[in-house]
Design a protein around this motif. Structure first.
Motif, PDB file in Angstrom:
ATOM      1  N   ALA A   1       0.829  -1.208   0.000  1.00 21.34           N
ATOM      2  CA  ALA A   1       0.000   0.000   0.000  1.00 21.34           C
ATOM      3  C   ALA A   1       0.861   1.254   0.000  1.00 21.34           C
ATOM      4  CB  ALA A   1      -0.930  -0.011   1.211  1.00 21.34           C
ATOM      5  N   ASP A   2       1.930   1.229   0.804  1.00 21.39           N
ATOM      6  CA  ASP A   2       2.832   2.381   0.841  1.00 21.39           C
ATOM      7  C   ASP A   2       3.489   2.614  -0.514  1.00 21.39           C
ATOM      8  OD1 ASP A   2       2.240   2.887   3.472  1.00 21.39           O
ATOM      9  OD2 ASP A   2       4.017   1.871   4.288  1.00 21.39           O
ATOM     10  N   GLU A   3       3.900   1.528  -1.148  1.00 20.47           N
ATOM     11  CA  GLU A   3       4.543   1.662  -2.457  1.00 20.47           C
ATOM     12  C   GLU A   3       3.566   2.197  -3.499  1.00 20.47           C
ATOM     13  OE1 GLU A   3       7.039  -1.052  -5.697  1.00 20.47           O
ATOM     14  OE2 GLU A   3       6.470  -1.891  -3.753  1.00 20.47           O
ATOM     15  N   LEU A   4       2.336   1.660  -3.462  1.00 25.00           N
ATOM     16  CA  LEU A   4       1.305   2.131  -4.396  1.00 25.00           C
ATOM     17  C   LEU A   4       1.007   3.604  -4.171  1.00 25.00           C
ATOM     18  CD1 LEU A   4      -0.826   1.538  -6.573  1.00 25.00           C
ATOM     19  CD2 LEU A   4      -2.374   0.793  -4.754  1.00 25.00           C
ATOM     20  N   LEU A   5       0.929   4.020  -2.897  1.00 18.76           N
ATOM     21  CA  LEU A   5       0.660   5.409  -2.577  1.00 18.76           C
ATOM     22  C   LEU A   5       1.788   6.308  -3.086  1.00 18.76           C
ATOM     23  CD1 LEU A   5      -0.990   7.587  -1.158  1.00 18.76           C
ATOM     24  CD2 LEU A   5       0.181   6.991   0.974  1.00 18.76           C
ATOM     25  N   GLY A   6       3.040   5.886  -2.887  1.00 18.35           N
ATOM     26  CA  GLY A   6       4.171   6.690  -3.359  1.00 18.35           C
ATOM     27  C   GLY A   6       4.180   6.828  -4.864  1.00 18.35           C
ATOM     28  N   LEU A   7       3.936   5.724  -5.570  1.00 15.99           N
ATOM     29  CA  LEU A   7       3.896   5.771  -7.032  1.00 15.99           C
ATOM     30  C   LEU A   7       2.796   6.690  -7.523  1.00 15.99           C
ATOM     31  CD1 LEU A   7       4.465   1.991  -7.884  1.00 15.99           C
ATOM     32  CD2 LEU A   7       6.041   3.869  -8.343  1.00 15.99           C
ATOM     33  N   ALA A   8       1.627   6.595  -6.900  1.00 18.16           N
ATOM     34  CA  ALA A   8       0.499   7.422  -7.326  1.00 18.16           C
ATOM     35  C   ALA A   8       0.798   8.903  -7.097  1.00 18.16           C
ATOM     36  CB  ALA A   8      -0.768   7.012  -6.573  1.00 18.16           C
ATOM     37  N   GLN A   9       1.411   9.234  -5.955  1.00 16.79           N
ATOM     38  CA  GLN A   9       1.726  10.636  -5.667  1.00 16.79           C
ATOM     39  C   GLN A   9       2.751  11.187  -6.648  1.00 16.79           C
ATOM     40  OE1 GLN A   9       2.800  10.188  -1.542  1.00 16.79           O
ATOM     41  NE2 GLN A   9       0.842  11.006  -0.829  1.00 16.79           N
ATOM     42  N   ASN A  10       3.778  10.387  -6.963  1.00 15.48           N
ATOM     43  CA  ASN A  10       4.793  10.831  -7.928  1.00 15.48           C
ATOM     44  C   ASN A  10       4.189  11.017  -9.320  1.00 15.48           C
ATOM     45  OD1 ASN A  10       6.793  10.828  -5.992  1.00 15.48           O
ATOM     46  ND2 ASN A  10       7.482   8.751  -6.463  1.00 15.48           N
ATOM     47  N   ALA A  11       3.351  10.043  -9.730  1.00 15.30           N
ATOM     48  CA  ALA A  11       2.724  10.128 -11.052  1.00 15.30           C
ATOM     49  C   ALA A  11       1.812  11.343 -11.145  1.00 15.30           C
ATOM     50  CB  ALA A  11       1.943   8.845 -11.347  1.00 15.30           C
ATOM     51  N   LEU A  12       1.083  11.622 -10.053  1.00 11.48           N
ATOM     52  CA  LEU A  12       0.181  12.771 -10.057  1.00 11.48           C
ATOM     53  C   LEU A  12       0.965  14.076 -10.172  1.00 11.48           C
ATOM     54  CD1 LEU A  12      -2.795  13.538  -9.820  1.00 11.48           C
ATOM     55  CD2 LEU A  12      -2.503  13.651  -7.336  1.00 11.48           C
ATOM     56  N   ALA A  13       2.086  14.179  -9.440  1.00 14.35           N
ATOM     57  CA  ALA A  13       2.914  15.381  -9.523  1.00 14.35           C
ATOM     58  C   ALA A  13       3.473  15.566 -10.929  1.00 14.35           C
ATOM     59  CB  ALA A  13       4.050  15.303  -8.505  1.00 14.35           C
ATOM     60  N   ASP A  14       3.955  14.453 -11.545  1.00 13.72           N
ATOM     61  CA  ASP A  14       4.494  14.536 -12.902  1.00 13.72           C
ATOM     62  C   ASP A  14       3.430  14.947 -13.901  1.00 13.72           C
ATOM     63  OD1 ASP A  14       6.983  13.870 -12.014  1.00 13.72           O
ATOM     64  OD2 ASP A  14       6.891  11.768 -12.635  1.00 13.72           O
ATOM     65  N   LEU A  15       2.223  14.391 -13.766  1.00 14.13           N
ATOM     66  CA  LEU A  15       1.154  14.712 -14.705  1.00 14.13           C
ATOM     67  C   LEU A  15       0.727  16.176 -14.575  1.00 14.13           C
ATOM     68  CD1 LEU A  15      -1.031  11.487 -14.528  1.00 14.13           C
ATOM     69  CD2 LEU A  15       0.055  12.416 -16.572  1.00 14.13           C
ATOM     70  N   ARG A  16       0.651  16.661 -13.349  1.00 14.96           N
ATOM     71  CA  ARG A  16       0.278  18.063 -13.166  1.00 14.96           C
ATOM     72  C   ARG A  16       1.337  18.984 -13.780  1.00 14.96           C
ATOM     73  NH1 ARG A  16      -2.021  17.399  -7.003  1.00 14.96           N
ATOM     74  NH2 ARG A  16      -4.223  17.111  -7.570  1.00 14.96           N
ATOM     75  N   SER A  17       2.598  18.615 -13.617  1.00 11.79           N
ATOM     76  CA  SER A  17       3.661  19.399 -14.227  1.00 11.79           C
ATOM     77  C   SER A  17       3.562  19.364 -15.743  1.00 11.79           C
ATOM     78  CB  SER A  17       5.023  18.862 -13.775  1.00 11.79           C
ATOM     79  OG  SER A  17       6.071  19.537 -14.425  1.00 11.79           O
ATOM     80  N   LEU A  18       3.254  18.192 -16.297  1.00  3.37           N
ATOM     81  CA  LEU A  18       3.123  18.049 -17.749  1.00  3.37           C
ATOM     82  C   LEU A  18       1.964  18.889 -18.266  1.00  3.37           C
ATOM     83  CD1 LEU A  18       3.957  16.686 -20.394  1.00  3.37           C
ATOM     84  CD2 LEU A  18       2.472  14.769 -19.803  1.00  3.37           C
ATOM     85  N   ILE A  19       0.859  18.877 -17.548  1.00  2.00           N
ATOM     86  CA  ILE A  19      -0.298  19.674 -17.963  1.00  2.00           C
ATOM     87  C   ILE A  19       0.048  21.154 -17.969  1.00  2.00           C
ATOM     88  CG2 ILE A  19      -2.600  20.420 -17.235  1.00  2.00           C
ATOM     89  CD1 ILE A  19      -3.060  17.540 -16.274  1.00  2.00           C
ATOM     90  N   LEU A  20       0.798  21.578 -16.947  1.00  3.75           N
ATOM     91  CA  LEU A  20       1.202  22.980 -16.873  1.00  3.75           C
ATOM     92  C   LEU A  20       2.054  23.369 -18.082  1.00  3.75           C
ATOM     93  CD1 LEU A  20       1.120  25.555 -15.118  1.00  3.75           C
ATOM     94  CD2 LEU A  20       3.233  24.767 -14.052  1.00  3.75           C
ATOM     95  N   GLN A  21       2.918  22.449 -18.523  1.00  6.77           N
ATOM     96  CA  GLN A  21       3.773  22.737 -19.674  1.00  6.77           C
ATOM     97  C   GLN A  21       2.994  22.701 -20.978  1.00  6.77           C
ATOM     98  OE1 GLN A  21       7.708  20.752 -19.671  1.00  6.77           O
ATOM     99  NE2 GLN A  21       7.199  20.061 -17.614  1.00  6.77           N
ATOM    100  N   LEU A  22       2.012  21.785 -21.067  1.00  2.00           N
ATOM    101  CA  LEU A  22       1.238  21.661 -22.294  1.00  2.00           C
ATOM    102  C   LEU A  22       0.259  22.811 -22.479  1.00  2.00           C
ATOM    103  CD1 LEU A  22       0.341  17.854 -22.409  1.00  2.00           C
ATOM    104  CD2 LEU A  22       1.681  19.101 -24.092  1.00  2.00           C
ATOM    105  N   HIS A  23      -0.302  23.280 -21.390  1.00  2.00           N
ATOM    106  CA  HIS A  23      -1.363  24.276 -21.522  1.00  2.00           C
ATOM    107  C   HIS A  23      -0.811  25.582 -22.070  1.00  2.00           C
ATOM    108  CE1 HIS A  23      -5.044  26.456 -20.718  1.00  2.00           C
ATOM    109  NE2 HIS A  23      -5.609  25.292 -20.480  1.00  2.00           N
ATOM    110  N   PRO A  24      -1.484  26.185 -23.069  1.00  2.00           N
ATOM    111  CA  PRO A  24      -0.973  27.432 -23.654  1.00  2.00           C
ATOM    112  C   PRO A  24      -0.837  28.509 -22.591  1.00  2.00           C
ATOM    113  CG  PRO A  24      -2.793  26.542 -24.948  1.00  2.00           C
ATOM    114  CD  PRO A  24      -2.724  25.734 -23.686  1.00  2.00           C
TER     115      PRO A  24
END
Length: 421
Positions: free
Chosen positions: A262-285
């Motif tokens: 559960a801890d590993e899944l939680l860590g992966l999900a948090q990292n993926a969410l941070a990366d995706l939010r950063s990607l969205i920020l870069q993609l958005h005009p």
């Protein structure tokens, strides 16, 4: 026809006497008919080039060559004024000179009188008889003596490139010794300048169309990522938290294993969410409307800090209003630099500072991380993009280590607010 301004005491009537026989008042024997046919053919070929060629520089080189071949003109320059700077985008009869813009800027700083700048600003054709001798004798033109002295020319004409009442640049014509422009040749030059202006305007429209399409696609991808992937990853994180809560403080081996998963899944999900939010920020005009560059960078810093934990400090005084395209390029440079800090620097803090001295603007991004292990890869996509954005405004981008970490520094000249070259 555009108004024609003649300098140094030469009137239109005097200029036209060079095009007629003093005895019969008719065009000299090389004949007006053949010259006129060559000019019409040149205009037709230039128009075809504007329609067919994909590259603006190739098109304008063709236009310049057609002018030289159809007239008694030794050399032609086609200059574009954009963002307050003037650059050479087409030529014929001149030696290759990649450093022409830098030499041009040196001459301007020395106080050289530039009739083609006056032509652009006034949107009038300007003709200066016997101009070469004055240029070559003037030390203020020294940085360009080698380039301007190469062709055999004497008189000079500058014709603005005008589209829909707006000047985009200027066509400079350098006449062979003993040849002065007639009124008919003014009309020919203005027709060729119109072809060049159409080519520049078409290239601008195409570039804006492509940029709009790219921005629209990036916005669509950002929305889809947010509406689908981000929501799923967020759901993963909530499930992991629920699983961890259900396991509680169980001391069994199976409970420990579940808790670990559960801890590993939680860590992966948090990292993926941070990366995706950063990607969205870069993609958005980037939408600077209603905000200045500093406000947009502050918003970016808050987002990066919230998602990464790296503290971002913004240091900036009052900045003059910047052209929108320049502000967007600087924003993207800062964005990429902060992305690199979060991804590579192992830093806890970064400082973004803006400093203006006259027209020179300096932007620095410093971090307190581990610094660069060696020379950064010259072909790294992010660094290439940052450097190209700086060079677009005749600026430089440097990256290196400091006593505390790493630093990115960008220096460039802010264009004049009134668009002067």
């Amino acid at each position: 026809m555009r108004m024609t301004a003649l300098h140094e005491g030469v009137s239109v009537a005097e200029a036209m006497t060079n095009a007629v026989c003093p005895d019969c008042g008719q065009p000299p024997a090389e004949d007006g008919v053949r010259r006129r046919q060559r000019r019409l053919a040149a205009i037709a070929r230039a128009a075809s080039s504007v329609a067919d060629e994909a590259s603006l520089s190739v098109t304008l080189d063709v236009v310049a060559r057609e002018v030289v071949q159809a007239t008694h003109i030794s050399a032609v320059q086609i200059l574009r004024v954009e963002g307050g700077t003037m650059r050479l985008i087409g030529k014929a009869g001149f030696i290759d000179a990649d450093d022409f813009p830098e030499r041009f800027e040196e001459c301007r700083k020395l106080g050289a009188r530039m009739y083609f700048v006056e032509s652009f600003q006034s949107q009038e054709t300007i003709v200066v008889p016997h101009r070469k001798a004055a240029v070559m004798a003037d030390p203020r033109w020294g940085p360009l003596h080698r380039i301007m002295g190469a062709p055999q020319w004497d008189s000079f004409a500058a014709v603005p490139l005008i589209v829909r009442g707006r000047a985009l640049g200027v066509l400079n014509a350098f006449y062979s010794p003993g040849e002065d422009p007639s009124q008919e040749e003014f009309e020919f030059l203005e027709a060729m300048a119109d072809q060049a202006a159409m080519a520049v305007d078409s290239a601008d429209l195409l570039a804006r169309s492509r940029q709009d399409a790219q921005l629209e696609e990036r916005a669509r991808l950002a929305r889809e990522l947010h509406d689908s992937v981000v929501q799923q990853v967020f759901s993963m994180r909530m499930h992991a938290k629920a699983l961890r809560a259900q396991v509680g403080d169980a001391e069994t081996a199976s409970g420990d294993k579940v808790r670990l998963v559960a801890d590993e899944l939680l860590g992966l999900a948090q990292n993926a969410l941070a990366d995706l939010r950063s990607l969205i920020l870069q993609l958005h005009p980037l939408e600077l409307g209603g905000r200045n560059l500093i406000d947009a960078v502050r918003t970016l810093a808050e987002s990066v800090q919230a998602s990464s934990g790296v503290r971002i400090e913004i240091r900036a005084g009052e900045l003059a209003e910047l052209p929108t395209e320049l502000a967007e390029d600087l924003y993207r440079i800062v964005q990429e630099a902060l992305h690199n800090v979060v991804k590579h620097a192992q830093a806890t803090k970064a400082v973004v500072s803006f400093a203006a001295t006259g027209r020179q603007l300096t932007v620095k991004i410093n971090d307190n991380g581990v610094g660069l292990a060696g020379e950064p890869r010259a072909n790294a996509l992010g660094l290439v993009s940052m450097r190209e954005r700086a060079q677009r405004w005749r600026g430089t981008m440097e990256i290196g280590n400091t006593a505390d970490g790493a630093r990115v520094r960008v220096r460039l000249m802010v264009p004049y607010a009134d668009g002067q070259a």
